[in-house]
Design a protein around this motif. Structure first.
Motif, PDB file in Angstrom:
ATOM      1  N   VAL A   1       1.485   6.413  -1.522  1.00  0.00           N
ATOM      2  CA  VAL A   1       2.910   6.323  -1.873  1.00  0.00           C
ATOM      3  C   VAL A   1       3.208   7.173  -3.102  1.00  0.00           C
ATOM      4  CG1 VAL A   1       4.703   4.772  -2.757  1.00  0.00           C
ATOM      5  CG2 VAL A   1       3.317   4.070  -0.810  1.00  0.00           C
ATOM      6  N   LYS A   2       2.346   7.083  -4.103  1.00  0.00           N
ATOM      7  CA  LYS A   2       2.561   7.856  -5.326  1.00  0.00           C
ATOM      8  C   LYS A   2       2.506   9.358  -5.070  1.00  0.00           C
ATOM      9  CE  LYS A   2       1.118   4.368  -8.596  1.00  0.00           C
ATOM     10  NZ  LYS A   2       0.113   3.922  -9.555  1.00  0.00           N
ATOM     11  N   LYS A   3       1.756   9.779  -4.055  1.00  0.00           N
ATOM     12  CA  LYS A   3       1.668  11.204  -3.721  1.00  0.00           C
ATOM     13  C   LYS A   3       2.822  11.657  -2.831  1.00  0.00           C
ATOM     14  CE  LYS A   3      -3.147  11.897  -4.486  1.00  0.00           C
ATOM     15  NZ  LYS A   3      -3.593  13.205  -4.856  1.00  0.00           N
ATOM     16  N   GLY A   4       3.717  10.713  -2.493  1.00  0.00           N
ATOM     17  CA  GLY A   4       4.903  11.080  -1.731  1.00  0.00           C
ATOM     18  C   GLY A   4       4.817  10.813  -0.241  1.00  0.00           C
ATOM     19  N   ASP A   5       3.770  10.159   0.221  1.00  0.00           N
ATOM     20  CA  ASP A   5       3.639   9.853   1.635  1.00  0.00           C
ATOM     21  C   ASP A   5       4.498   8.646   2.004  1.00  0.00           C
ATOM     22  OD1 ASP A   5       1.791  11.902   1.933  1.00  0.00           O
ATOM     23  OD2 ASP A   5       0.083  10.586   1.586  1.00  0.00           O
ATOM     24  N   GLU A   6       4.899   8.583   3.255  1.00  0.00           N
ATOM     25  CA  GLU A   6       5.638   7.445   3.784  1.00  0.00           C
ATOM     26  C   GLU A   6       4.609   6.459   4.323  1.00  0.00           C
ATOM     27  OE1 GLU A   6       8.628   6.623   7.459  1.00  0.00           O
ATOM     28  OE2 GLU A   6       8.848   8.525   6.395  1.00  0.00           O
ATOM     29  N   VAL A   7       4.489   5.294   3.698  1.00  0.00           N
ATOM     30  CA  VAL A   7       3.406   4.362   4.000  1.00  0.00           C
ATOM     31  C   VAL A   7       3.954   3.004   4.415  1.00  0.00           C
ATOM     32  CG1 VAL A   7       1.342   3.232   3.083  1.00  0.00           C
ATOM     33  CG2 VAL A   7       1.930   5.528   2.315  1.00  0.00           C
ATOM     34  N   SER A   8       3.349   2.444   5.465  1.00  0.00           N
ATOM     35  CA  SER A   8       3.640   1.078   5.901  1.00  0.00           C
ATOM     36  C   SER A   8       2.343   0.290   5.895  1.00  0.00           C
ATOM     37  CB  SER A   8       4.218   1.063   7.315  1.00  0.00           C
ATOM     38  OG  SER A   8       5.449   1.733   7.366  1.00  0.00           O
ATOM     39  N   VAL A   9       2.443  -0.980   5.511  1.00  0.00           N
ATOM     40  CA  VAL A   9       1.288  -1.879   5.526  1.00  0.00           C
ATOM     41  C   VAL A   9       1.650  -3.092   6.373  1.00  0.00           C
ATOM     42  CG1 VAL A   9      -0.181  -3.401   4.151  1.00  0.00           C
ATOM     43  CG2 VAL A   9       0.412  -1.144   3.282  1.00  0.00           C
ATOM     44  N   PHE A  10       0.791  -3.394   7.341  1.00  0.00           N
ATOM     45  CA  PHE A  10       0.948  -4.585   8.175  1.00  0.00           C
ATOM     46  C   PHE A  10      -0.203  -5.526   7.872  1.00  0.00           C
ATOM     47  CE2 PHE A  10       3.471  -1.580  10.481  1.00  0.00           C
ATOM     48  CZ  PHE A  10       4.481  -2.326  11.062  1.00  0.00           C
ATOM     49  N   MET A  11       0.124  -6.764   7.560  1.00  0.00           N
ATOM     50  CA  MET A  11      -0.887  -7.801   7.364  1.00  0.00           C
ATOM     51  C   MET A  11      -0.921  -8.629   8.642  1.00  0.00           C
ATOM     52  SD  MET A  11      -1.780  -7.011   4.338  1.00  0.00           S
ATOM     53  CE  MET A  11      -2.538  -8.210   3.280  1.00  0.00           C
ATOM     54  N   LEU A  12      -2.053  -8.628   9.327  1.00  0.00           N
ATOM     55  CA  LEU A  12      -2.198  -9.348  10.591  1.00  0.00           C
ATOM     56  C   LEU A  12      -3.377 -10.309  10.509  1.00  0.00           C
ATOM     57  CD1 LEU A  12      -1.829  -6.358  13.077  1.00  0.00           C
ATOM     58  CD2 LEU A  12      -0.083  -7.998  12.435  1.00  0.00           C
ATOM     59  N   GLY A  13      -3.391 -11.310  11.375  1.00  0.00           N
ATOM     60  CA  GLY A  13      -4.519 -12.238  11.432  1.00  0.00           C
ATOM     61  C   GLY A  13      -4.769 -12.878  10.085  1.00  0.00           C
ATOM     62  N   ARG A  14      -6.016 -12.834   9.651  1.00  0.00           N
ATOM     63  CA  ARG A  14      -6.368 -13.421   8.360  1.00  0.00           C
ATOM     64  C   ARG A  14      -5.780 -12.648   7.181  1.00  0.00           C
ATOM     65  NH1 ARG A  14     -11.330 -16.764   7.922  1.00  0.00           N
ATOM     66  NH2 ARG A  14     -11.608 -17.628  10.001  1.00  0.00           N
ATOM     67  N   GLY A  15      -5.303 -11.449   7.430  1.00  0.00           N
ATOM     68  CA  GLY A  15      -4.678 -10.663   6.376  1.00  0.00           C
ATOM     69  C   GLY A  15      -3.446 -11.312   5.781  1.00  0.00           C
TER      70      GLY A  15
ATOM     71  N   VAL B   1      -5.689  -8.727  -5.269  1.00  0.00           N
ATOM     72  CA  VAL B   1      -4.938  -8.254  -4.111  1.00  0.00           C
ATOM     73  C   VAL B   1      -3.436  -8.424  -4.330  1.00  0.00           C
ATOM     74  CG1 VAL B   1      -4.560  -8.595  -1.638  1.00  0.00           C
ATOM     75  CG2 VAL B   1      -6.874  -8.763  -2.573  1.00  0.00           C
ATOM     76  N   VAL B   2      -3.023  -9.542  -4.869  1.00  0.00           N
ATOM     77  CA  VAL B   2      -1.598  -9.802  -5.081  1.00  0.00           C
ATOM     78  C   VAL B   2      -0.986  -8.753  -6.016  1.00  0.00           C
ATOM     79  CG1 VAL B   2       0.085 -11.459  -5.991  1.00  0.00           C
ATOM     80  CG2 VAL B   2      -1.822 -12.259  -4.575  1.00  0.00           C
ATOM     81  N   ASP B   3      -1.700  -8.348  -7.035  1.00  0.00           N
ATOM     82  CA  ASP B   3      -1.212  -7.310  -7.944  1.00  0.00           C
ATOM     83  C   ASP B   3      -0.991  -5.999  -7.192  1.00  0.00           C
ATOM     84  OD1 ASP B   3      -0.568  -6.187 -10.560  1.00  0.00           O
ATOM     85  OD2 ASP B   3      -2.468  -5.098 -10.339  1.00  0.00           O
ATOM     86  N   GLN B   4      -1.909  -5.641  -6.318  1.00  0.00           N
ATOM     87  CA  GLN B   4      -1.755  -4.410  -5.528  1.00  0.00           C
ATOM     88  C   GLN B   4      -0.557  -4.506  -4.591  1.00  0.00           C
ATOM     89  OE1 GLN B   4      -3.409  -1.432  -5.845  1.00  0.00           O
ATOM     90  NE2 GLN B   4      -4.266  -2.418  -7.655  1.00  0.00           N
TER      91      GLN B   4
ATOM     92  N   LEU C   1      -3.200 -14.118   4.750  1.00  0.00           N
ATOM     93  CA  LEU C   1      -3.649 -15.018   3.689  1.00  0.00           C
ATOM     94  C   LEU C   1      -3.972 -14.267   2.401  1.00  0.00           C
ATOM     95  CD1 LEU C   1      -6.049 -17.195   5.867  1.00  0.00           C
ATOM     96  CD2 LEU C   1      -3.699 -17.722   5.205  1.00  0.00           C
ATOM     97  N   TYR C   2      -3.426 -13.071   2.247  1.00  0.00           N
ATOM     98  CA  TYR C   2      -3.774 -12.216   1.108  1.00  0.00           C
ATOM     99  C   TYR C   2      -3.554 -12.897  -0.239  1.00  0.00           C
ATOM    100  CZ  TYR C   2       1.171 -11.187   0.334  1.00  0.00           C
ATOM    101  OH  TYR C   2       2.502 -11.282   0.077  1.00  0.00           O
ATOM    102  N   GLU C   3      -2.586 -13.795  -0.331  1.00  0.00           N
ATOM    103  CA  GLU C   3      -2.322 -14.468  -1.612  1.00  0.00           C
ATOM    104  C   GLU C   3      -3.462 -15.405  -2.011  1.00  0.00           C
ATOM    105  OE1 GLU C   3       2.436 -14.845  -1.958  1.00  0.00           O
ATOM    106  OE2 GLU C   3       1.501 -16.087  -0.416  1.00  0.00           O
ATOM    107  N   GLN C   4      -4.249 -15.819  -1.057  1.00  0.00           N
ATOM    108  CA  GLN C   4      -5.344 -16.754  -1.314  1.00  0.00           C
ATOM    109  C   GLN C   4      -6.694 -16.062  -1.473  1.00  0.00           C
ATOM    110  OE1 GLN C   4      -5.228 -19.471   1.956  1.00  0.00           O
ATOM    111  NE2 GLN C   4      -3.114 -20.049   1.584  1.00  0.00           N
ATOM    112  N   CYS C   5      -6.750 -14.759  -1.249  1.00  0.00           N
ATOM    113  CA  CYS C   5      -8.055 -14.091  -1.245  1.00  0.00           C
ATOM    114  C   CYS C   5      -8.375 -13.355  -2.539  1.00  0.00           C
ATOM    115  CB  CYS C   5      -8.194 -13.172  -0.039  1.00  0.00           C
ATOM    116  SG  CYS C   5      -7.244 -11.649  -0.098  1.00  0.00           S
ATOM    117  N   ASN C   6      -7.597 -13.569  -3.597  1.00  0.00           N
ATOM    118  CA  ASN C   6      -7.920 -12.943  -4.879  1.00  0.00           C
ATOM    119  C   ASN C   6      -9.277 -13.406  -5.379  1.00  0.00           C
ATOM    120  OD1 ASN C   6      -5.680 -11.367  -5.288  1.00  0.00           O
ATOM    121  ND2 ASN C   6      -4.581 -12.901  -6.442  1.00  0.00           N
ATOM    122  N   GLN C   7     -10.109 -12.457  -5.730  1.00  0.00           N
ATOM    123  CA  GLN C   7     -11.396 -12.744  -6.354  1.00  0.00           C
ATOM    124  C   GLN C   7     -11.583 -11.713  -7.456  1.00  0.00           C
ATOM    125  OE1 GLN C   7     -14.382 -12.416  -3.353  1.00  0.00           O
ATOM    126  NE2 GLN C   7     -13.868 -14.346  -2.389  1.00  0.00           N
ATOM    127  N   ASP C   8     -11.961 -12.187  -8.616  1.00  0.00           N
ATOM    128  CA  ASP C   8     -12.181 -11.276  -9.735  1.00  0.00           C
ATOM    129  C   ASP C   8     -13.285 -10.293  -9.359  1.00  0.00           C
ATOM    130  OD1 ASP C   8     -11.460 -10.484 -12.301  1.00  0.00           O
ATOM    131  OD2 ASP C   8     -13.168 -11.538 -13.179  1.00  0.00           O
TER     132      ASP C   8
END
Length: 66
Positions: A26-40, A53-56, A42-49
């Motif tokens: 995105v920062k380089k100017g590309d058009e980007v889409s992200v799809f979270m599917l399945g276990r994805g 993930v939530v910050d990203q 649950l990204y809010e619960q998968c943070n590990q030091d």
């Protein structure tokens, strides 16, 4: 360039790295889409030091679908 990231895992390191790459594109100017599917959706619960993930997700400025 257009890019699509499909994240279907709740493994923190994998999701974190995919989102970091999406953010760089995105920062380089590309058009980007992200799809979270399945276990994805649950990204809010998968943070590990040091893989914040939530910050990203919060930094992401493309299309984001859960």
């Amino acid at each position: 360039m257009k890019a699509l990231f499909i994240i279907s895992t709740d493994e923190a390191e994998t999701a974190y790295n995919a989102l970091r790459l999406a953010n760089v594109a995105v920062k380089k100017g590309d058009e980007v889409s992200v799809f979270m599917l399945g276990r994805g959706v649950l990204y809010e619960q998968c943070n590990q030091d040091p893989y914040n993930v939530v910050d990203q997700v919060n930094r992401f400025e493309g299309d984001f679908y859960v």
